[in-house]
Design an enzyme around this catalytic site. Structure first.
Site, mmCIF file in Angstrom:
data_model
loop_
_atom_site.group_PDB
_atom_site.id
_atom_site.type_symbol
_atom_site.label_atom_id
_atom_site.label_comp_id
_atom_site.label_asym_id
_atom_site.label_seq_id
_atom_site.Cartn_x
_atom_site.Cartn_y
_atom_site.Cartn_z
ATOM 1 N N ASN A 168 4.951 -7.391 -3.655
ATOM 2 C CA ASN A 168 4.256 -6.139 -3.368
ATOM 3 C C ASN A 168 4.092 -5.926 -1.867
ATOM 4 O OD1 ASN A 168 3.488 -4.705 -5.715
ATOM 5 N ND2 ASN A 168 2.227 -6.447 -6.267
ATOM 6 N N CYS B 54 -0.136 0.325 -2.955
ATOM 7 C CA CYS B 54 0.592 -0.700 -3.707
ATOM 8 C C CYS B 54 1.910 -0.196 -4.245
ATOM 9 C CB CYS B 54 -0.262 -1.243 -4.842
ATOM 10 S SG CYS B 54 -0.690 -0.074 -6.123
ATOM 11 N N GLU C 181 5.995 -1.216 -6.110
ATOM 12 C CA GLU C 181 6.582 -1.445 -7.418
ATOM 13 C C GLU C 181 6.170 -2.807 -7.975
ATOM 14 O OE1 GLU C 181 7.968 1.499 -5.358
ATOM 15 O OE2 GLU C 181 8.796 -0.397 -4.726
#
Length: 940
Positions: free
Chosen positions: A281, A662, A664
Site C-alpha cells: 500500500n 490508501c 489498491e
C-alpha cells in the site's frame, strides 16, 4: 412445497441425502427441515429458549418451502450432515514461495471438496524468469501455477457434487500480464477458472486516451520496483491501449478475461484496518503532517489520537470540490474543505523523499500517488519539472488551545531571536535596535504574568539586549509546548503550535517575523517579506503553517562559496571573530503579502509593519498553488508507515501537498461469505405492485438465517474460521427472479422504468438488511473486527453485526429449485431444452410466466411453444401481442448498455459483488465487447 419437475429432478440429482448404496433417502421437504433445524439450533447459543428455537426453525422452513428465499448450495447440501461446510465462496492467499503456493493448493482442495468456490489473486508471485535465491534458479511465473490449480480442481470435482469454481486475477502491472491474458486461447486450457485482469482507474484513463501518455510501468512484485528487462537493462513499459485491445480481443473470442475495476472495489472495503499488510500500500512516514480539523498533525500522533475512530481530513478543492465556469470550461475552485477519514498503521516500508523547488518535502513510499497538474503520479515516477499541486486555501485549526496568544507570541520571538540552553534550564530572547528595545517591556510582562519572574534586561557585548529567565514553572511549560534546545541549524517550530488555535498560530508567526523577518522593496516587481534562518527545518515548518493559513511561500538556499568572517570587540577589549555559515530564506511575495498581512496581523516592529503595509497589495500575477519537483531522493530509510482512508475524493493534504490516500489492496486473505437469495418474483401483488412489507419480513428473516450459518458452519481451514466467524462475519443476501418481478409488474427489462425499479428494490433491501443486522448486533454483539472498521463511528445506528450484508450471486441451480429467473439476468430463452445438465440429464424449460400470460390472453397453444423452442425467442411471432413480446426479450435481444445499467443500479446498493453476464450474439463485434467494459467502468 410446490415444485416443478425440473426442481424435483435437481434436488434429487444434487442435494438429497443418499445411503451407502446411493439410494435417495430424503425428500425435498425433508431436506428443508434438516437445514432449517440445523441453522436454527444456533439460536440456543445466544440464550433463546427451545420454544423460540423451534419457532425460528419453522420461520426458516416456511421461507424456503414457499421459495421466497434459498441459501447457497453448500448450505443445502451440508447443513445437518457430516461435512457442515456451509459457505459458498472463499478467498485464499497465494504467497510467493513454494511452501505458500502448495499450502494454498491444499486449502483449495479441502474447500472444493465441501462444495465451496475459491478465488485467488496471483499478484504476489514473481514473474517468469525472475531469480529464486534459495535454489539459484528462475521462477516459472504465476500462469504456470494457475494451471496447476486448474488441474487440481479437475481432479477434485470428479468425485464431488458441485463443479469446482475458481476465480483468478492478475494486476495489469504484473510483468506476466500478457501471458495471463492469453492463457485461455486454447479450448482445453484452464477450463476450471474464470480469469480477470485487475485494472486501475489510471490504466483505464490511459487505455481510453484521456491520458495523452498511454504507457505505464510494470512492477516486479518481488521487489516492488519497476520491472527491468534482463537483456536491455531497461525499464519495461506497456501501452495501455494495446493491452486493453488484447483483453477485448480475447474476451470476444471466448469470454475471458474479464475485468476487475480494482479502485472502485476498494472504495467500499468496510475493514481497511484488517489484512492490509498483505499488499504494497502507498503509505506515509510517521512524521508526515496531515491537515485535519485539529490543525497540522503528525500522522503517527493522529493515529494515537483517533485510534480506530474518524477524523476530518482537509481536502483540496481541486479534487472534487466546488466548480466554476470560466470561458465555457469547468474548473474546480481553489480552497479546502473537510471530509470524514480514518488512519491506520500499515507495517514497515522503505520511503523516499520528494523535494519541491519551493522547499516543501514529503516522505512517502515509492508507489504513493501525488497530484500533479498533469494528473496523479507515483512518487517514484516524478521527475524534475513536474508540477505538484499544493494546498490552495486556508485549512482548519482547533477552536482553542493550551498555549494562547501571549505565549504564542513569546515562542515566536524565541524561534526567531532566542534560545533554550542545552541544559534545558534557561530561555533567552535578544532585542536589537532602538525599535526593538521597547518590546522588551512587553515580553517582560508576558514572562512575569506566566510565572517566569520579572527579569531585568542585560546589555550584551555586541550592543544588543537580552532577557534571560529560568523559572522552572514557565520554562517547563514552554518545553511542554515543544520548545527544544539546540544549535541554530536545529531550530524547529514548537510542536504545540501545529495544533494550536488560529489566533495562537498567527501570534507565533507575528513574533517570529517581527524578530527575524525583513521587508524588502526594490521596485514594483521586487517586493517581498523574508525570513532568514540557519535551519531549513524551521522554515519548512513555517511554510506549512502559512499554507494552512492560505499563504504560499518559497524557500531558497543561500549557501555561500566564500563565507563572511565577522569580527567584534568585547567590553573587556578582547578581539573575537565568527564565520557566517550557510543560511536559508523563506520569501512571501505577490498576492500572498496581502494574505499574510490580513491573516497574521501587524508586525510588532513599527518600521517593518509600515513597510509591509506599503507593499502588501494585489498584483496581476495571481498565486499558482503548485510547485515543480526538484528531486526524488532514495535514502534507504525503512520505517513504520501509516495510511489514510477518505472514501469520497480518496485524497488528503500531506506536508502541504495534495496526495492520494490508501491504494489498491486485494480481497482480504481467508475471507469467506455465505450467500442466499430472495426470489423477487414472489413479492408482487395481484395489483402489480411490490409487496414491500412481505419483502421486509423476508429480508429480516434471511439475514438472521445467514448470520446463523456463520456459527453453524464447520471450517476446513482454521484461518478461514478466524477471518469469517471470529472476524468480519460477512454475509451475502442477494436476489433471483428479477426478470420475473419485472414481468409481473408489466415493465420491460430494457427500459428506464426497469432501472428505476432496480434502484428502488435494491435500496430497500440494502436498508432493511442493514437494519436487521443492527438489530442482531443489539442481541448478539457487533462483528469482532468492528473496532477500526468504517462502522466504528460511535453512533448506535452504525453498530452492526455483519461487515457486509448483500451480494448478488449467479443463482444457477438454486434458481431452478425456486422456479425463478437467474439472479438479475434477463431470460436466456423463453422455451428451450436444457441439455446435459446434472451429469447427463436433459431438462425441458418453458417460461411459466409466459405460459400464464399466454393462457390469460387466449393465444396459448402447443404449436406456439414448439415454435418458440426452435429459436428461444418470441420477438418475431406476430400473434403474440406487442406488449407481451416487450416483456419477454431474451438476454441476446437486449443491448449491452441495458445489461450494464442493471448491474450498475444493483451495485449501487450492494455491499459486495454483483454477478452479471452479458450474452452476445455470434455476430457481435469487438466493439460490442469494448462498449460493455467501458460502460461498466463509466457507470462505476
Amino acid at each position: 412445497m410446490d415444485l416443478n419437475e425440473n426442481a424435483r429432478i435437481t434436488y434429487e440429482k444434487r442435494y438429497l441425502k443418499r445411503d451407502d448404496q446411493g439410494n435417495v433417502v430424503e425428500t425435498p421437504e425433508d431436506l428443508l427441515r434438516r437445514v432449517s433445524k440445523n441453522i436454527a439450533s444456533v439460536e440456543e447459543s445466544y440464550g433463546r429458549s427451545p420454544e423460540e428455537v423451534e419457532k425460528t426453525a419453522g420461520d426458516f422452513y416456511d421461507l424456503m418451502a414457499e421459495s421466497l428465499f434459498l441459501p447457497n448450495s453448500p448450505t443445502l447440501m451440508n447443513a445437518g450432515r457430516e461435512l457442515q461446510q456451509l459457505s459458498a465462496c472463499f478467498v485464499l492467499p497465494v504467497e510467493d514461495s513454494m511452501e505458500g503456493i502448495f499450502t494454498t493448493l491444499k486449502y483449495m482442495a479441502l474447500v472444493q471438496k465441501t462444495g465451496g468456490g475459491t478465488g485467488f489473486s496471483f499478484n504476489r508471485l514473481r514473474p517468469k524468469g525472475d531469480m529464486v535465491c534459495s535454489t539459484s534458479g528462475v521462477a516459472s511465473g504465476p500462469v504456470s501455477f494457475l494451471k496447476i490449480f486448474d488441474a487440481a480442481t479437475e481432479a477434485v470435482k470428479q468425485g464431488g457434487t458441485r463443479r469446482g469454481a475458481n476465480m483468478g486475477s492478475l494486476s495489469c502491472h504484473h510483468p506476466d500480464i500478457l501471458e495471463f491474458i492469453r492463457c485461455k486461447e486454447k479450448e482445453e486450457d484452464v477450463n476450471n477458472f474464470n480469469i480477470s485482469v485487475a485494472v486501475s482507474d489510471e490504466f483505464m484513463l490511459k487505455a481510453v486516451g484521456e491520458d495523452e501518455d498511454p504507457y505505464y510501468s510494470l512492477i516486479n512484485p518481488r521487489t516492488g520496483k519497476p520491472h527491468i528487462n534482463v537483456e536491455t537493462r531497461e525499464e519495461v513499459q506497456l501501452n495501455a491501449k494495446e493491452i486493453f485491445d488484447l483483453i477485448i480481443e480475447k474476451a470476444w473470442q471466448n469470454g475471458d478475461p474479464g475485468i476487475i475495476f480494482i479502485d472502485q472495489m476498494n472504495r467500499f472495503n468496510p475493514t481497511p484496518h484488517i489484512g492490509l499488510y498483505e499488499t504494497t500500500n502507498p503509505c506515509f512516514h510517521p512524521d508526515t503532517r496531515i491537515a485535519t480539523e485539529a490543525g497540522l498533525e503528525r500522522i503517527e500522533d493522529l493515529y494515537a489520537r483517533v485510534q480506530n475512530g474518524f477524523f476530518t481530513a482537509a481536502v483540496d478543492g481541486r479534487v472534487g470540490g466546488a466548480k466554476q465556469v470560466v470561458n465555457g470550461r469547468e474548473y474546480y475552485v481553489n480552497g479546502v474543505y473537510g471530509r470524514r477519514a480514518r488512519v491506520f498503521p500499515t507495517g514497515t516500508r522503505e520511503v523516499l523523499t520528494l523535494k519541491l523547488k519551493n522547499g516543501q518535502e514529503l516522505k512517502v513510499t515509492p508507489d504513493h500517488k501525488i497530484l500533479t497538474v498533469e494528473g496523479w503520479r507515483q512518487a517514484e515516477d516524478l521527475k524534475s519539472g513536474d508540477r505538484v499541486l499544493v494546498q490552495s486555501g486556508p485549512g482548519f485549526w482547533p477552536a482553542s488551545d493550551a498555549v494562547g496568544e501571549e505565549l504564542g507570541l513569546l515562542l515566536g520571538w524565541i524561534s526567531g531571536d532566542g534560545w533554550l540552553t542545552s541544559d534545558g534550564i534557561t530561555v533567552g530572547l535578544v532585542f536589537s535596535g532602538e525599535e526593538e528595545t521597547p518590546l522588551m517591556e512587553r515580553f517582560r510582562g508576558i514572562i512575569a504574568k506566566n510565572g517566569g519572574g520579572l527579569r531585568k534586561p542585560q546589555r550584551r557585548e555586541n550592543g544588543t539586549w537580552q532577557l534571560l529567565f529560568k523559572r522552572k514553572k514557565l520554562v517547563d511549560r514552554l518545553k511542554g509546548f515543544g520548545l527544544k534546545a539546540g544549535k541554530a541549524p536545529e531550530k524547529r517550530v514548537p510542536e504545540g503550535i501545529f495544533t494550536a488555535a488560529e489566533s495562537t498560530v498567527c501570534a507565533y508567526l507575528r513574533g517570529l517575523f517581527s524578530a527575524d523577518g525583513t521587508v524588502n522593496y526594490i521596485d514594483e516587481g521586487h517586493r517581498d517579506l523574508r525570513l532568514s534562518s540557519a535551519s531549513p527545518g524551521l522554515l519548512r515548518d513555517v511554510q506549512l503553517l502559512l499554507l494552512n493559513l492560505g499563504v504560499m511561500s518559497r524557500i531558497y538556499n543561500r549557501a555561500k562559496k566564500n563565507p563572511t568572517v565577522f569580527r567584534y570587540t568585547t567590553k573587556a577589549g578582547e578581539e573575537r571573530e565568527y564565520t557566517g555559515g550557510d543560511y536559508f530564506e523563506l520569501i512571501i511575495n505577490g498576492d500572498d503579502l496581502v494574505s499574510f498581512k490580513e491573516k497574521v496581523g501587524p508586525l510588532l516592529v513599527k518600521r517593518k509593519e509600515d513597510k509591509l503595509a506599503r507593499i502588501a497589495r494585489f498584483s496581476r500575477k495571481k498565486t499558482r498553488f503548485y510547485s515543480e519537483v526538484k528531486s526524488v531522493v532514495y535514502t534507504g530509510e525503512k520505517t513504520a508507515v501509516y495510511d489514510i482512508q477518505e472514501e469520497d475524493t480518496r485524497s488528503l493534504i500531506a506536508q502541504g501537498m495534495v496526495a492520494h490516500n490508501c491504494g489498491e489492496q486485494p480481497l482480504l486473505p481467508f475471507e469467506a461469505c455465505c450467500l442466499g437469495s430472495i426470489n423477487l418474483g414472489k413479492f408482487v401483488t395481484p395489483g402489480k405492485e411490490v409487496d414491500w412489507e412481505k419483502l421486509r419480513q423476508a429480508v429480516h428473516t434471511s439475514v438472521r438465517f445467514l448470520d446463523n450459518v456463520i456459527d453453524a458452519s464447520e471450517y476446513v481451514v482454521e484461518e478461514i474460521a478466524r477471518m469469517h466467524k471470529e472476524g468480519n462475519r460477512k454475509i451475502g443476501l442477494g436476489v433471483m427472479g428479477w426478470h420475473d418481478m419485472l414481468v409481473r409488474l408489466g415493465i420491460p427489462y430494457d427500459s428506464q422504468e426497469a432501472i428505476q425499479a432496480a434502484d428502488d428494490v435494491m435500496a430497500f433491501m440494502d436498508r432493511e438488511a442493514r437494519e436487521a443486522s443492527v438489530l442482531l448486533a443489539e442481541e448478539r454483539g457487533v462483528f469482532p473486527n468492528f473496532k477500526g472498521s468504517t462502522y466504528d463511528t460511535g453512533l448506535a445506528e452504525d453498530r452492526i453485526r455483519n461487515a457486509t450484508r448483500t451480494t448478488i450471486a449467479p443463482t444457477g441451480t438454486i434458481s431452478i429449485l425456486a422456479g425463478a429467473s437467474s439472479g438479475i439476468e434477463p431470460y436466456f430463452s423463453i422455451a428451450y431444452l436444457r441439455k446435459n445438465v446434472l451429469g447427463g440429464v436433459d431438462l425441458a424449460e418453458v417460461n411459466p410466466l409466459f405460459v400464464e400470460l399466454a393462457q390469460e390472453g387466449g393465444f396459448y397453444s402447443e404449436e406456439l411453444i414448439k415454435g418458440i423452442v426452435e429459436t428461444g425467442s418470441v420477438q418475431d411471432i406476430e400473434e403474440i401481442p406487442a406488449h407481451i413480446r416487450s416483456l419477454f426479450k431474451t438476454a441476446m435481444e437486449i443491448s449491452v448498455d441495458w445489461h450494464v445499467k442493471h448491474q450498475a443500479a444493483f451495485q449501487k446498493y450492494t455491499n459486495n459483488a454483483v454477478s452479471k453476464t452479458i450474452n452476445l450474439k455470434t455476430e457481435a463485434t469487438r466493439e460490442d465487447v469494448r462498449q460493455a467494459y467501458l460502460t461498466a467502468w463509466q457507470e462505476g
